[in-house]
Design an enzyme around this catalytic site. Structure first.
Site, PDB file in Angstrom:
ATOM      1  N   GLU A 273      22.993-116.050  -5.648  1.00 24.83           N
ATOM      2  CA  GLU A 273      22.096-116.004  -4.494  1.00 24.83           C
ATOM      3  C   GLU A 273      21.303-114.697  -4.483  1.00 24.83           C
ATOM      4  OE1 GLU A 273      23.828-116.960  -0.760  1.00 24.83           O
ATOM      5  OE2 GLU A 273      24.755-118.827  -1.473  1.00 24.83           O
ATOM      6  N   GLU A 274      21.973-113.593  -4.795  1.00 33.20           N
ATOM      7  CA  GLU A 274      21.299-112.297  -4.790  1.00 33.20           C
ATOM      8  C   GLU A 274      20.136-112.280  -5.777  1.00 33.20           C
ATOM      9  OE1 GLU A 274      22.226-107.703  -6.197  1.00 33.20           O
ATOM     10  OE2 GLU A 274      23.890-108.964  -5.538  1.00 33.20           O
ATOM     11  N   ARG A 275      20.350-112.792  -6.963  1.00 29.95           N
ATOM     12  CA  ARG A 275      19.314-112.714  -8.000  1.00 29.95           C
ATOM     13  C   ARG A 275      18.160-113.670  -7.725  1.00 29.95           C
ATOM     14  NH1 ARG A 275      24.152-111.842 -12.438  1.00 29.95           N
ATOM     15  NH2 ARG A 275      24.292-109.589 -12.049  1.00 29.95           N
ATOM     16  N   ALA A 278      16.214-111.891  -4.934  1.00 26.83           N
ATOM     17  CA  ALA A 278      15.421-110.784  -5.480  1.00 26.83           C
ATOM     18  C   ALA A 278      14.176-111.300  -6.186  1.00 26.83           C
ATOM     19  CB  ALA A 278      16.278-109.966  -6.445  1.00 26.83           C
TER      20      ALA A 278
END
Length: 417
Positions: A273-275, A278
């Site tokens: 999810e973070e990538r 981003a």
């Protein structure tokens, strides 16, 4: 020496959005094809907050090296924007991850990298594992106030001896009765000086480094948590970043998120999810830099004609715009697959790799076209040049993304004993 007209134009471009009608219409059409009406409505809500409560103050926050995270988070929380895909029973909207991506894309309209990165820490880095695996007690204590914007969260994973190498983390959390006693050091911690709690990765046992770690909710006012240093960064100026020392920090063992020893696995899941977040966050900044560069080059004359008339320049801008659209398509594809329940580790890693490298291309090429003005702090392109350089380093460096992609392709050499 730049002309007075050029300087005035450069300064005006920093404080307002400049769009060509054709490019804006094309972007709106692409987004309209992907996002549904409810998602576009949510984007409009976010845009109002950006235009009224964030962008008018960005220059001031950048100069001060800090922004009022609690105030901004409360605005976003009251609008329901800090928990769009978090459970309804803990203050969220309970929507799918595509709504989160729609929000993150809209946050790209913020005129700096620091504020959207700080928000993403709250929504996509510190809370996904908690929302998915945490106990009801932890969700009530840490997730719900984070979703409502009542508290600020940070993520404690990186250490001085290992940034992207998560398995190398040495911070320990040893059981003492019903408590954990934590010792170690964390570095590059975004939101640290304003955070109320930290999602901390620590070793809770000996043995396999992929199976001995746990994610732990740690209140930042716990005795033994020391904010040692505010890191002076080349970019992301308004986002505070710290070195944190943990000296005999005692928290209840029930603060472990999910199953003990599963922290590494949970963190790898959070990274998906973070990538993706981003990656989608940087689409609009790249578009804005290209659009402002086009507007500037129409006005800036050299050798008797607008600089934009130079074939190399307009061809290069066309190449960059094409690359941005190709990245957008891949991000949207990864989003659909993730929402459908598929493992998108490979695609998310590709998106993260490509967005970091493309940001460097876009910002460097466009800054060059701005000439001397690009080397000043009066224009957005110079800020984005500094801020967005981080994307190839943070959240998994380019080289780590390449290793993950190679592993997925079956071409990563096996380690020799």
């Amino acid at each position: 020496m730049q002309s007075l007209k050029a300087i005035k134009l450069g300064k005006s471009l920093l404080s307002r959005d400049v769009h060509t009608g054709r490019v804006l219409a094309q972007q709106a059409a692409v987004q309209a094809d992907f996002y549904e009406e409810d998602q576009r409505s949510m984007q409009k809500t976010a845009r109002r907050i950006i235009d009224e409560d964030i962008n008018p103050f960005v220059d001031q926050w950048e100069a001060e090296g800090k922004y009022p995270a609690h105030k901004i988070f409360k605005k976003l929380g009251d609008a329901g924007l800090l928990g769009v895909n978090k459970p309804v029973e803990y203050g969220g909207m309970g929507l799918d991850f595509k709504y989160n991506m729609a929000l993150n894309e809209e946050l790209g309209h913020i005129n700096c990298g620091g504020v959207p990165m700080s928000i993403a820490v709250q929504t996509d880095m510190a809370t996904p594992a908690l929302a998915r695996f945490g106990s009801d007690h932890l969700k009530k204590t840490f997730l719900e106030p984070s979703v409502l914007g009542d508290v600020v969260a940070c993520l404690g994973v990186s250490e001085p001896g290992g940034g992207s190498d998560v398995a190398a983390a040495t911070t320990s959390a040893v059981r003492r009765g019903d408590d954990l006693v934590i010792n170690g050091q964390k570095m590059w911690i975004t939101n640290a000086f304003q955070a109320d709690w930290m999602c901390l990765l620590a070793n809770t046992s000996e043995g396999n480094p992929h199976r001995n770690k746990s994610l732990i909710c740690v209140p930042m006012n716990t005795p033994g948590v020391h904010l040692a240093k505010k890191i002076d960064k080349m970019g992301m100026k308004c986002s505070d970043t710290a070195v944190i020392y943990l000296d005999d920090v005692r928290v209840p063992a029930k603060n472990i998120i999910g199953e003990e020893g599963m922290g590494f696995t949970y963190q790898m899941m959070q990274f998906q999810e973070e990538r993706m977040a981003a990656s989608v966050l940087v689409l609009q900044p790249m578009e804005t830099v290209i659009e402002q560069t086009i507007a500037y080059l129409k006005e800036r004359h050299a050798f008797g004609q607008p600089l934009l008339n130079n074939q190399y320049i307009h061809f290069r801008l066309a190449e960059l715009a094409t690359e941005v659209e190709m990245l957008r398509s891949t991000i949207y594809r990864a989003t659909d697959k993730y929402v459908a329940g598929e493992d998108v580790t490979q695609l998310a890693s590709m998106c993260k790799l490509k967005c970091g490298r493309l940001l460097r291309e876009v910002n460097d090429s466009c800054l060059q076209f701005w000439g001397g003005m690009g080397f000043t702090n009066d224009v957005l392109v110079s800020r984005m040049y500094r801020d967005m350089r981080l994307i190839s380093i943070a959240g998994g460096a380019d080289e780590v993304m390449l290793g993950i992609i190679c592993k997925g392709m079956g071409i990563l050499p096996k380690k020799t004993k």
